[in-house]
Motif scaffolding. Structure first.
Motif, PDB file in Angstrom:
ATOM      1  N   ARG B 138       0.837  -1.197   0.000  1.00 54.05           N
ATOM      2  CA  ARG B 138       0.000   0.000   0.000  1.00 54.05           C
ATOM      3  C   ARG B 138       0.872   1.247   0.000  1.00 54.05           C
ATOM      4  N   THR B 139       0.423   2.274  -0.674  1.00 53.22           N
ATOM      5  CA  THR B 139       1.113   3.565  -0.627  1.00 53.22           C
ATOM      6  C   THR B 139       0.137   4.592  -0.060  1.00 53.22           C
ATOM      7  N   VAL B 140       0.564   5.236   1.025  1.00 58.71           N
ATOM      8  CA  VAL B 140      -0.304   6.192   1.714  1.00 58.71           C
ATOM      9  C   VAL B 140      -0.102   7.581   1.128  1.00 58.71           C
ATOM     10  N   LEU B 141      -1.201   8.167   0.644  1.00 56.15           N
ATOM     11  CA  LEU B 141      -1.164   9.553   0.175  1.00 56.15           C
ATOM     12  C   LEU B 141      -1.823  10.411   1.249  1.00 56.15           C
ATOM     13  N   ILE B 142      -1.112  11.452   1.694  1.00 56.83           N
ATOM     14  CA  ILE B 142      -1.632  12.348   2.722  1.00 56.83           C
ATOM     15  C   ILE B 142      -1.158  13.761   2.409  1.00 56.83           C
ATOM     16  N   ASP B 143      -1.972  14.743   2.309  1.00 55.73           N
ATOM     17  CA  ASP B 143      -3.354  14.892   2.670  1.00 55.73           C
ATOM     18  C   ASP B 143      -4.230  14.806   1.416  1.00 55.73           C
ATOM     19  N   VAL B 144      -5.382  14.148   1.520  1.00 54.56           N
ATOM     20  CA  VAL B 144      -6.276  14.065   0.357  1.00 54.56           C
ATOM     21  C   VAL B 144      -7.509  14.960   0.493  1.00 54.56           C
ATOM     22  N   GLY B 145      -7.374  16.047   1.236  1.00 56.72           N
ATOM     23  CA  GLY B 145      -8.482  16.993   1.203  1.00 56.72           C
ATOM     24  C   GLY B 145      -8.874  17.680   2.500  1.00 56.72           C
ATOM     25  N   ALA B 146      -8.149  17.449   3.583  1.00 52.96           N
ATOM     26  CA  ALA B 146      -8.522  18.128   4.824  1.00 52.96           C
ATOM     27  C   ALA B 146      -8.037  19.578   4.841  1.00 52.96           C
ATOM     28  N   ASN B 147      -7.066  19.911   3.994  1.00 56.34           N
ATOM     29  CA  ASN B 147      -6.500  21.260   3.965  1.00 56.34           C
ATOM     30  C   ASN B 147      -6.228  21.687   2.531  1.00 56.34           C
ATOM     31  N   VAL B 148      -6.302  22.986   2.283  1.00 55.07           N
ATOM     32  CA  VAL B 148      -5.801  23.494   1.005  1.00 55.07           C
ATOM     33  C   VAL B 148      -4.784  24.579   1.293  1.00 55.07           C
ATOM     34  N   ASP B 149      -3.974  24.902   0.277  1.00 61.19           N
ATOM     35  CA  ASP B 149      -2.943  25.922   0.426  1.00 61.19           C
ATOM     36  C   ASP B 149      -2.082  25.649   1.661  1.00 61.19           C
ATOM     37  N   SER B 150      -1.629  24.415   1.801  1.00 62.53           N
ATOM     38  CA  SER B 150      -0.779  24.030   2.928  1.00 62.53           C
ATOM     39  C   SER B 150       0.564  24.735   2.834  1.00 62.53           C
ATOM     40  N   ILE B 217       2.413   6.752  -7.071  1.00 64.43           N
ATOM     41  CA  ILE B 217       1.375   6.351  -6.122  1.00 64.43           C
ATOM     42  C   ILE B 217       1.124   4.852  -6.267  1.00 64.43           C
ATOM     43  N   PHE B 218       1.391   4.320  -7.461  1.00 63.74           N
ATOM     44  CA  PHE B 218       1.073   2.912  -7.723  1.00 63.74           C
ATOM     45  C   PHE B 218       2.290   2.012  -7.949  1.00 63.74           C
ATOM     46  N   THR B 219       3.490   2.597  -8.039  1.00 71.81           N
ATOM     47  CA  THR B 219       4.663   1.759  -8.353  1.00 71.81           C
ATOM     48  C   THR B 219       5.122   0.920  -7.173  1.00 71.81           C
ATOM     49  N   GLY B 220       4.809   1.342  -5.947  1.00 71.35           N
ATOM     50  CA  GLY B 220       5.295   0.609  -4.784  1.00 71.35           C
ATOM     51  C   GLY B 220       6.687   1.051  -4.341  1.00 71.35           C
ATOM     52  N   ASP B 221       7.216   2.107  -4.941  1.00 68.84           N
ATOM     53  CA  ASP B 221       8.536   2.612  -4.548  1.00 68.84           C
ATOM     54  C   ASP B 221       8.479   3.553  -3.344  1.00 68.84           C
ATOM     55  N   PHE B 222       7.292   3.893  -2.920  1.00 65.47           N
ATOM     56  CA  PHE B 222       7.114   4.778  -1.762  1.00 65.47           C
ATOM     57  C   PHE B 222       6.065   4.171  -0.822  1.00 65.47           C
ATOM     58  N   ASP B 223       6.287   4.353   0.494  1.00 67.17           N
ATOM     59  CA  ASP B 223       5.270   3.934   1.458  1.00 67.17           C
ATOM     60  C   ASP B 223       4.353   5.093   1.822  1.00 67.17           C
ATOM     61  N   VAL B 224       4.916   6.296   1.798  1.00 63.24           N
ATOM     62  CA  VAL B 224       4.149   7.498   2.133  1.00 63.24           C
ATOM     63  C   VAL B 224       4.484   8.577   1.103  1.00 63.24           C
ATOM     64  N   ILE B 225       3.454   9.247   0.580  1.00 62.51           N
ATOM     65  CA  ILE B 225       3.679  10.394  -0.294  1.00 62.51           C
ATOM     66  C   ILE B 225       2.870  11.562   0.275  1.00 62.51           C
ATOM     67  N   VAL B 226       3.559  12.672   0.559  1.00 62.79           N
ATOM     68  CA  VAL B 226       2.856  13.827   1.112  1.00 62.79           C
ATOM     69  C   VAL B 226       2.538  14.829   0.011  1.00 62.79           C
ATOM     70  N   CYS B 227       1.435  15.537   0.201  1.00 59.57           N
ATOM     71  CA  CYS B 227       1.036  16.575  -0.751  1.00 59.57           C
ATOM     72  C   CYS B 227       0.028  17.496  -0.092  1.00 59.57           C
ATOM     73  N   ASP B 228      -0.188  18.635  -0.723  1.00 59.92           N
ATOM     74  CA  ASP B 228      -1.253  19.528  -0.281  1.00 59.92           C
ATOM     75  C   ASP B 228      -2.597  18.857  -0.543  1.00 59.92           C
ATOM     76  N   GLY B 229      -3.583  19.131   0.319  1.00 59.76           N
ATOM     77  CA  GLY B 229      -4.886  18.480   0.219  1.00 59.76           C
ATOM     78  C   GLY B 229      -5.645  18.767  -1.061  1.00 59.76           C
ATOM     79  N   PHE B 230      -5.364  19.890  -1.708  1.00 58.42           N
ATOM     80  CA  PHE B 230      -6.033  20.183  -2.986  1.00 58.42           C
ATOM     81  C   PHE B 230      -5.591  19.169  -4.037  1.00 58.42           C
ATOM     82  N   VAL B 231      -4.289  19.030  -4.174  1.00 62.72           N
ATOM     83  CA  VAL B 231      -3.734  18.094  -5.159  1.00 62.72           C
ATOM     84  C   VAL B 231      -4.147  16.659  -4.796  1.00 62.72           C
ATOM     85  N   GLY B 232      -4.023  16.319  -3.520  1.00 56.73           N
ATOM     86  CA  GLY B 232      -4.353  14.963  -3.066  1.00 56.73           C
ATOM     87  C   GLY B 232      -5.806  14.604  -3.341  1.00 56.73           C
TER      88      GLY B 232
END
Lengths: 353, 353
Positions: B138-150, B217-232
């Motif tokens: 599994r690859t965890v993407l955070i944040d997927v929408g709790a915040n924008v303009d982080s 997000i799908f290759t399995g090369d990362f366990d966690v990927i961080v991003c701003d909630g808008f993009v996520g």
């Protein structure tokens, strides 16, 4: 009309590029500048018993090649004798009407923006990708990576570019429905860029229908969706990757049983039709809209057919006088106060890729 | 331990919520507050010959319901007697350890952020989604929408939340590989937020491995990927939609021939296994990490099994003392100068949804 083809760009260059150019010139009687190492190109033509005689194809010598891993700035500043740079210059100087490359995407984009240069009335060119949608039509997402940290007015221009692309080239709608990519459907939802751009889009004469969510790229409810190139690029790469991975995951499950394997074999023609529908090569690539000539950036894995399609695609922009129509649309669709003003700087454009 | 379940939220509420709670309480002997209209809940229980006697289930009366189309601010300010608001309050007041809702996602997120409230040491909670990847992990993407303009530091905290989630709950890695979502792999590629955050991530004791692209997000090369909630959020909604549309497009092609139809029928078990793998309901939903209790937001279409899974999922965070470990990790993984400072404001948080 002559189209400048980066003959050395792409996974199967230069052979597929030469073959694609020959097929194109034969069928459409339109000229192609094969830009690349003259000696190598001539050797390849001879080795494979090809001929460009009696065809409107000219070799333009460019001794250097931009490699796939090289940074875009190499193409702009260091390798000025690369096939990509020289192909771009042919358009800038008016010797060619369009630029086509299957090489390093970031470099091709930079050549389009800075060597070919922005079209009259345009501050920032934007890359458009036409996604197949659920209604059997196409939804254009713009910008998918030519710019980052865009400002509201850039998105307005992307909207007019997308509108013109849909109306004049794809011809999927006469009055394209334009949306802005956001989170949440209602006005007022989104990040600062979206909230600042929304009221400006309402002021235009575009058929602006409001916020689009990620899912709307595929629903068919929008003809054009505008976004900042950072978000657009992430969406494009996520979608390409997810499509492949879904098919792989299905395949993996299928291989677990003989019955499933037989099932998959029977489904093969249907799966092939699906793949064709979703295939980029069918559509010639992505145009960098808003440049002086036409710039078409196609996949690195472009084969002979894809190169031919990209050349045909480029010629359509020229034949339809795309830039003239784009300029007309800017003047009729955007109120005067929203149009390009002199004080615009280009901060962030060079940092984009 | 008691978990506060929004009994009225979701497409199949309250029946599936009641059934899920009963199954969960029976199997795990963990308490559930069924928060909703007491009369309606009792009627449903009676009508379907269910019983909560001898189970650690208590009904907590909440006369109002947040509808799916209502804005998050309704849940916060107007419908203070809604099942969602009261369930959130039970956690804030320490009466329940976790909050679970299958209702209006935006409203549930706001209840988590503002009613339950941020955990000690956290400025902005972030929503994490664990995408299935190509390597079967599994690859965890955070944040997927709790915040924008982080801002950059918010992304640092998301990275520690993601790290803790992977290590303590998903248990897919002991030393999670953390990336930041960008366009282009090399340091220096991306927008301003990414360029400002990258050097800060390098300063931490996290296993930071650099920029991740959309495809990662799908290759399995990362366990966690961080991003701003808008993009996520755009990525999440695009992916959900694309997955469904690919299956629909394949189906459409399949229906064009009898042979394909037979093939698809033979493939059915494999397709079902694939769907199960990609199914959110199997995984209990998305946690809003960094809140006082545990907040689990699950799909509106959650059925009885999904509700039970969400309750079990919530109980795992409590059992593993997630918030204590998160606080420890913040102190050991982030250098002191990067941690939360008093002058942080919450601008933009409320505007997020």
């Amino acid at each position: 009309m002559y189209i400048a083809l980066d003959a050395m760009g792409g996974d199967y260059a230069p052979l597929c590029n030469i073959k694609g150019a020959i097929e194109f010139a034969k069928e459409y009687k339109i000229g192609v500048y094969l830009v690349g190492n003259e000696e190598i190109l001539k050797q390849e033509i001879k080795k494979h018993n090809l001929s460009i005689e009696n065809l409107p194809i000219e070799i333009v010598h460019a001794p250097e090649v931009i490699e796939m891993h090289e940074s875009p700035s190499i193409a702009l500043r260091k390798k000025r004798n690369s096939s990509m740079h020289i192909a771009g210059k042919l358009v800038r100087e008016g010797k060619a009407s369009a630029f086509v490359s299957a090489g390093n995407t970031g470099a091709a984009m930079s050549v389009g923006k800075f060597i070919v240069g922005a079209a009259e009335g345009i501050e920032r060119p934007g890359i458009a990708v036409a996604f197949p949608n659920k209604k059997g039509s196409r939804t254009v997402l713009i910008d998918v990576g030519a710019n980052v940290d865009s400002r509201p007015r850039h998105l307005l221009y992307f909207a007019v570019m997308g509108h013109t692309y849909v109306k004049e080239i794809l011809k999927t709608s006469d009055n394209p429905r334009v949306g802005i990519l956001s989170i949440g459907e209602e006005e007022g939802k989104g990040n600062e860029l979206v909230k600042d751009t929304y009221p400006l889009l309402k002021m235009t004469n575009l058929n602006f229908v409001g916020n689009a969510e990620g899912r709307d790229i595929f629903t068919g409810d929008f003809d054009v969706i505008v976004c900042d190139g950072f978000v657009g690029n992430v969406v494009l790469k996520t979608s390409e990757s997810l499509g492949m991975i879904i098919l792989e995951m299905i395949k993996e499950e299928v291989e677990k049983s003989l019955v499933s394997k037989i099932g998959a074999a029977l489904m093969l023609p249907a799966l092939r039709r699906f793949k064709k529908k979703a295939d980029f090569a069918e559509y010639g690539g992505a145009p960098l809209l808003g440049t002086k000539g036409t710039c078409i950036i196609t996949h690195g894995r472009a084969d002979e057919r894809a190169i031919k399609n990209a050349l045909r695609f480029a010629s359509e922009f020229v034949n339809h006088d795309f830039n003239k129509k784009l300029l007309d649309n800017i003047n009729t669709l955007l109120p005067e106060e929203l149009r390009k003003s002199k004080e615009d700087d280009l901060n962030g454009v060079l940092n984009g890729q």
